[in-house]
Scaffold this active site. Sequence first.
Site, PDB file in Angstrom:
ATOM      1  N   SER A  49     -38.893   8.681  56.106  1.00 40.17           N
ATOM      2  CA  SER A  49     -38.762   9.741  55.112  1.00 40.17           C
ATOM      3  C   SER A  49     -38.408  11.069  55.760  1.00 40.17           C
ATOM      4  CB  SER A  49     -40.045   9.875  54.291  1.00 40.17           C
ATOM      5  OG  SER A  49     -41.148  10.179  55.102  1.00 40.17           O
ATOM      6  N   GLU A  50     -38.872  11.299  57.009  1.00 41.83           N
ATOM      7  CA  GLU A  50     -38.511  12.518  57.735  1.00 41.83           C
ATOM      8  C   GLU A  50     -38.385  12.235  59.224  1.00 41.83           C
ATOM      9  OE1 GLU A  50     -37.896  15.297  56.179  1.00 41.83           O
ATOM     10  OE2 GLU A  50     -38.967  15.109  54.268  1.00 41.83           O
ATOM     11  N   THR A  51     -37.485  12.958  59.849  1.00 40.02           N
ATOM     12  CA  THR A  51     -37.418  13.042  61.307  1.00 40.02           C
ATOM     13  C   THR A  51     -37.441  14.509  61.679  1.00 40.02           C
ATOM     14  OG1 THR A  51     -36.220  10.949  61.552  1.00 40.02           O
ATOM     15  CG2 THR A  51     -36.032  12.541  63.357  1.00 40.02           C
ATOM     16  N   CYS A  78     -42.221  19.723  56.460  1.00 39.82           N
ATOM     17  CA  CYS A  78     -42.745  18.365  56.307  1.00 39.82           C
ATOM     18  C   CYS A  78     -44.040  18.272  57.095  1.00 39.82           C
ATOM     19  CB  CYS A  78     -41.729  17.345  56.824  1.00 39.82           C
ATOM     20  SG  CYS A  78     -42.405  15.667  56.892  1.00 39.82           S
TER      21      CYS A  78
END
Length: 296
Positions: A49-51, A78
């Site tokens: 979902s996030e990096t 995030c």
Amino acid sequence: MTTGPLTDVLRYTAFSSDPSGGNPAGVVLDASALDEERMLALAAEVGYSETAFVTAGDTAGRRFALRYFSPLAEVDFCGHATVATAVALAERIGPGELVFDTPAGEIPVLTAADGEGALHATLTSVPTRSRPAEEAELAAALTALGWERADLDPALPPHVAFGGVHHLVLAAAGRDRLADLAYDFDALAEVMRRYGWTTAQLVWRETPDLFHARDPFPVGGVVEDPATGAAAAAFGGYLRTLGLVPEAARVVIRQGEDMGRPSELVVDVDSRDPRVRVTGRAVSLGAPSVTGSRAV
């Protein structure tokens, strides 16, 4: 053909000490040579979902510039990728205080080892705020989710809460309603883009200091997040705005249970401070992967 350098991507799961739980995040500790297009492509390749990308840093001063990308777009803040990055750095430069400069603002993070030797991180959000959801916002969201107004807890009114990014907060009247999440992905994504929300935070209150949450994230190309630190910070601000916590309080959010990836987010709220503190463990998912383009 060569389209870019190879890049080491660390993979951590945040808000759990069990690799099978929490929310996985990619972490690139040296992204100084990467442009936005390359970071977005890497985030899509990693598929989480996030990096998080450390684009600049002062190891001695323990201050770093941090950017976040979902598979579809950059996100201002995030929480789970912040916790993952903080633990990855703590493993390399030692526990202690860190400061991340993010598109949402300055995020101080304290890293430490607990009694079991596991590293955890406590992030301090930017100032939070929360407002009642407007009628048009609520109607559109309920339609996309397939929820009825009778499904909502009247003691926890719908709000749009901010803790770096905006989240719609909807409280379910019962655990069964929260467990039954089958929403219209495209419709909810369109509603969220229209109103500028990052996730829809769906919660159920088990006790005054224990909540269960689910966070659809279709605008990032993800059906659901197993742990959402940014939403937890915003939710702390929501509770403070509504006067639902004492002067200083700690609440626990359990997320990811319905996905088979249980997570625990510890949220500290102080009625005198608009900032919220969110704590969680993080653990490596193995050796770094090398991703990018090779000459062919």
